[in-house]
Structures are given as C-alpha cells and as structure tokens.
Motif scaffolding. Structure first.
Motif, PDB file in Angstrom:
ATOM      1  N   GLY A 133      32.019  37.279 -30.034  1.00  0.00           N
ATOM      2  CA  GLY A 133      31.213  36.458 -29.124  1.00  0.00           C
ATOM      3  C   GLY A 133      30.400  35.428 -29.883  1.00  0.00           C
ATOM      4  O   GLY A 133      30.358  34.241 -29.506  1.00  0.00           O
ATOM      5  N   ALA A 154      24.894  31.489 -24.426  1.00  0.00           N
ATOM      6  CA  ALA A 154      25.632  32.561 -23.762  1.00  0.00           C
ATOM      7  C   ALA A 154      26.078  33.617 -24.770  1.00  0.00           C
ATOM      8  O   ALA A 154      26.018  34.831 -24.502  1.00  0.00           O
ATOM      9  CB  ALA A 154      26.833  31.981 -23.026  1.00  0.00           C
ATOM     10  N   VAL A 177      25.024  37.485 -24.642  1.00  0.00           N
ATOM     11  CA  VAL A 177      26.025  38.561 -24.576  1.00  0.00           C
ATOM     12  C   VAL A 177      25.840  39.535 -25.730  1.00  0.00           C
ATOM     13  O   VAL A 177      25.912  40.762 -25.544  1.00  0.00           O
ATOM     14  CB  VAL A 177      27.447  37.970 -24.585  1.00  0.00           C
ATOM     15  CG1 VAL A 177      28.497  39.052 -24.791  1.00  0.00           C
ATOM     16  CG2 VAL A 177      27.716  37.227 -23.288  1.00  0.00           C
ATOM     17  N   LEU A 218      25.000  43.477 -25.198  1.00  0.00           N
ATOM     18  CA  LEU A 218      25.891  44.490 -25.737  1.00  0.00           C
ATOM     19  C   LEU A 218      25.159  45.415 -26.704  1.00  0.00           C
ATOM     20  O   LEU A 218      25.383  46.631 -26.715  1.00  0.00           O
ATOM     21  CB  LEU A 218      27.077  43.825 -26.453  1.00  0.00           C
ATOM     22  CG  LEU A 218      28.104  43.124 -25.556  1.00  0.00           C
ATOM     23  CD1 LEU A 218      29.159  42.416 -26.398  1.00  0.00           C
ATOM     24  CD2 LEU A 218      28.777  44.124 -24.620  1.00  0.00           C
TER      25      LEU A 218
END
Length: 488
Positions: free
Chosen positions: A23, A339, A343, A347
C-alpha cells in the motif's frame, strides 16, 4: 531483545506486513513518477525556451516600433531601369532593421549598469529582401484597316483610309524574390545573445579581431538551401561576404539565417551605433522579476521580456501535459499517498486488535506501555522501509519506462508581443521571437534525481511512523486483564 522479538513477529506476520508495504509502495511509486515526469517537463520547456532565447540569457530589452507617419510606407521599395536585352539580369537588395524600434548602442552600457545585471550585450536584427531577374521589352506593331465606306472628310468629299493604333506584343518581367534574416552579433561577447544557442559544426566562429571583417556564420539549414560551404562567398547589398563557419542550433531550427559582426550589420542596415535587442543576464536567476522592474523603471519606453513571459506563449501538448503534471498529478499523488497512509494505519490498528492476548501477557510479565508502543512502532517503520524500497523500485522503473518510450510532445511558439515576431519581414520581432507559430517536437524524459529518492525514503518513514503511532497508541491502552479474559 527488542531486535530479536521484532524480527520474529515480522516473520510470523509476513502477509500482513507485505499488504501494508505494498500500500505504501504504490503511493510512493506514484509520487516518484509524477516528480520525475514534472522534471522532464521542466527540461522540455527549457529546451523550447532555448530556441527562443540565447543560452544564459535571462531577459531581453526591446522597444516597440512606432506607427508609420501619414504618407510614408514601411515596405520595401525597388527601382529598376528597363533594358532592351532580355539577357541582362538586374538585382537589388533592400536591407531593413527588424525587431522593433532601434535603440542606441550606449543603452547597452546603461542596462549593464542596472542593479542585479551581470552582463548585457546588444544585437542588430536585419531583414534582407533580394529581388533579381530581367525585363523583356515588347515590340510595337501597327495594323492598318481600310474601310469601303465614304465619308465627308472635307471640302469636296471623297473616300478615306484610317490606320490602326500601334500595339505592343511580347515583353514582360521575370523576377525572383528571396527574403532572409541577418543578425549582427557582438564578436567580443558571443557567450550571450543570439549566437550562443548555435554550435559551429564546420569551420569556425568569429574572433575578436573580426569586428569589421566581411565574414559570416550561416545556419546549417540556410547553408543547405543555398549550397554554401566554408569558404563560399555571397553578397548583401553589394558587399561581399565569406562564409567562415556553419552553425547548428542546440534545439529546433534556427530563426536566423546569417550572422555577421555587429558593426558590419550596422553599416548594412544604415543603423550606425544602434541595436534592436539587448540580451541581459542577471546575477541571480531568482531575482529576474526584480531586475525586470529595475530596468523598466530606469529606462523608459523599453519592453523587458523574461523567460516567464515567453513560457506563456508556448502552447500545444507540452503545455497541456505540463499543467497536468504540475496540478492534477500533484494533487493525485497527495490523495493516493494520504490513502496509502490511512490504509497502513488502519491495517496496523487492526493487527493490534488481534494481538490482545500477546500484548496483555507482555504487560502482565512486566513490560511497560512504552515498550509495547515501541514494539508496534518499530514493526511499522520496518514495514514502511520495505514499502519505500518497493516504491522506489516501482517508481524508478516507471520513470525509465517513460524515458525509454520517449513520447513526443509538441510545443507551438507564438509571438510574445512587444515588437512583433522574427521572420515576419521588416518590422518583425527580435532574434529570439517569431511572429508565426513554429511547432517543435520534444521527446519527453523522466529523470530521477537524488532529491526524489530522498523524498521517497522520507515518505516511507513518515508512513511507518503514522501507522505505528496509531497502532502503538491502541496497544498502550490495553490492560493485562484483557489477556486473561481472552484465554479460553
């Protein structure tokens, strides 16, 4: 102890660590790609501006041409005498200054003395219109016609015969018109001005001793058109010149066909001690706008044009792509990066929730909250660095792919105003501007700088810290009793 436990926990959660790292990698790769493409756009724009300006030139000083007075004509005027022989060729040159109203050469020294100006040099732009060909005189022939009718032409009457009017048959003119540009350069300061964007590929350039010599450097395209070589001779308004060098522009095509010493150009254009353009280099490129205001305020009636002014005249796909890279690309990178950080934080926080028993047990064994937080932050930073390494690899790969493909962008150069355009005939613009649009093709590259790599590493660490801070804060709030309640 901390390192061993950190390595073991990362090994146990490879999939979760890889998801978080990927990510972050995508966001960092996009940032690298956008930054590299933006740098390529900047290089492309600089390349285009070099075709408008001399290398090292920050601005030019010109003066707009005044409107012609009533009854005067600014156009070329040619006078020929008709000759009876068609084999006699007649030729006439018209040399006129172009690029706005002529400025006194002393103004160059005045501009050079302004605050913030490192150096200034003058140039004289001329347009030469050459007409050559021949006249053929026609021949007068008379025709007679008789009339059977009678008339009363006088006392006694009788018939009359009338002769026809003479008619000219044949004759005419066949002339060729050739227009080209000539720029007079200061041979003592060739590093600044119109010739600085040219590289002499055959022969040699001017020497300081050739101030008044009848020598010329011609552009490669013009030499090819006229089949000139080093040593060839040609005439301008009756003055014989020898080609001493053939020059190739650093980018695009040259807007000037012939370069001659400034003093010689002033003689040709009947412009003694005059120039049409003053090229200026600032002591600090960051103070160009300030220097422009200084010159405009102290030297009235002149127009100062900077590279920023010229950049506004560049249109085409280069301009569009540059706008996308600097505006849309920037905000898209920020959105994707934000973003990716979010994320990664979510997580990490979710992973902490699944480790209630582990952290609760560690606290029951005597681990203080700061050690638990340090453990989570340490894992997140490692994930961030892994993501940063992957992101750098992806971003550099994408940048090199853009460079390898080298997509073609077009740049249309329009007139920047203030004196017309180059190549438009008498009254046109200075040595660095064009009246008609000239389209250039630029190959886009995406160079990756050390600064961009450093930015990627900083983003990787930042992403790890943000994710670790959120997860660590949640882990520090856990109590040993939570671990006991989770035991079945």
């Amino acid at each position: 102890m901390f390192g061993i436990y950190l390595k073991r926990e990362l090994g146990r959660r490879k999939k979760a660590a890889l998801v978080i790292a990927l990510g972050l990698a995508l966001g960092i790769a996009l940032v690298i790609t956008v930054n590299s493409v933006s740098a390529g756009m900047t290089q492309a724009q600089d390349k285009v501006l070099k075709s408008l300006y001399g290398l090292g030139t920050d601005m030019t000083v010109t003066k707009a041409r005044t409107a012609p007075t009533s009854g005067s004509s600014g156009g070329p005027n040619f006078k020929f005498d008709a000759k009876s022989s068609s084999s006699s060729t007649q030729s006439s040159d018209r040399v006129q200054t172009q690029g706005g109203q002529a400025l006194k050469s002393s103004l160059v020294t005045k501009v050079a003395g302004q605050k913030g100006v490192e150096s200034a040099v003058g140039a004289l732009s001329l347009n030469v219109t050459k007409v050559d060909g021949s006249f053929t005189q026609g021949k007068a022939k008379s025709s007679t016609s008789s009339s059977g009718s009678s008339g009363q032409g006088g006392p006694g009457g009788g018939s009359s015969s009338s002769g026809g009017a003479p008619q000219v048959q044949g004759g005419g003119a066949n002339f060729n018109v050739n227009s080209y540009s000539v720029v007079g350069v200061d041979v003592a300061h060739q590093g600044l001005g119109p010739l600085s964007t040219m590289k002499v590929t055959s022969g040699k350039t001017f020497t300081t001793a050739q101030t008044g010599s009848k020598v010329a450097v011609v552009s490669k395209s013009y030499a090819k058109e006229k089949k000139y070589k080093v040593g060839s001779t040609f005439k301008i308004s009756g003055t014989k010149f020898t080609v001493i060098g053939i020059a190739t522009p650093d980018s695009s095509e040259s807007d000037t066909d012939v370069f001659v010493p400034l003093k010689v150009a002033q003689t040709l254009g009947d412009a003694k001690n005059q120039v049409t353009t003053i090229y200026v280099k600032a002591t600090d490129s960051k103070q160009i706008s300030t220097v422009k205001k200084e010159i405009t305020a102290n030297i009235s009636g002149t127009t100062v044009t900077t590279s920023a002014d010229l950049a506004s005249t560049v249109s085409g796909s280069l301009s569009t792509a540059s706008s996308l890279a600097t505006s849309v690309g920037k905000w898209l990178s920020i959105a994707v990066l934000a973003a990716a950080f979010l994320v990664a934080a979510l997580l990490t926080s979710s992973a902490v929730s699944r480790r209630v028993r582990e952290f609760g047990t560690l606290k029951a064994l005597g681990w203080p909250s700061r050690n638990v937080t340090r453990q989570v932050v340490g894992e997140s930073i490692v994930n961030g660095l892994i993501g940063g390494a992957l992101g750098i690899a992806l971003g550099v790969g994408a940048a090199y792919a853009v460079t390898a493909i080298s997509p073609k962008l077009t740049a249309q150069l329009g007139s920047s105003g203030g004196g017309g355009g180059m190549g438009g005939g008498p009254g046109g613009g200075g040595p660095g501007r064009q009246a008609s649009q000239n389209t250039l093709e630029i190959a886009l590259s995406a160079p990756v700088s050390v600064t961009t790599i450093a930015l990627a590493v900083g983003l990787a660490v930042t992403g790890g810290l943000i994710a670790g801070a959120m997860g660590g804060w949640r882990a520090s709030r856990m109590r040993p009793a939570d671990a006991l309640r989770s035991v079945s």
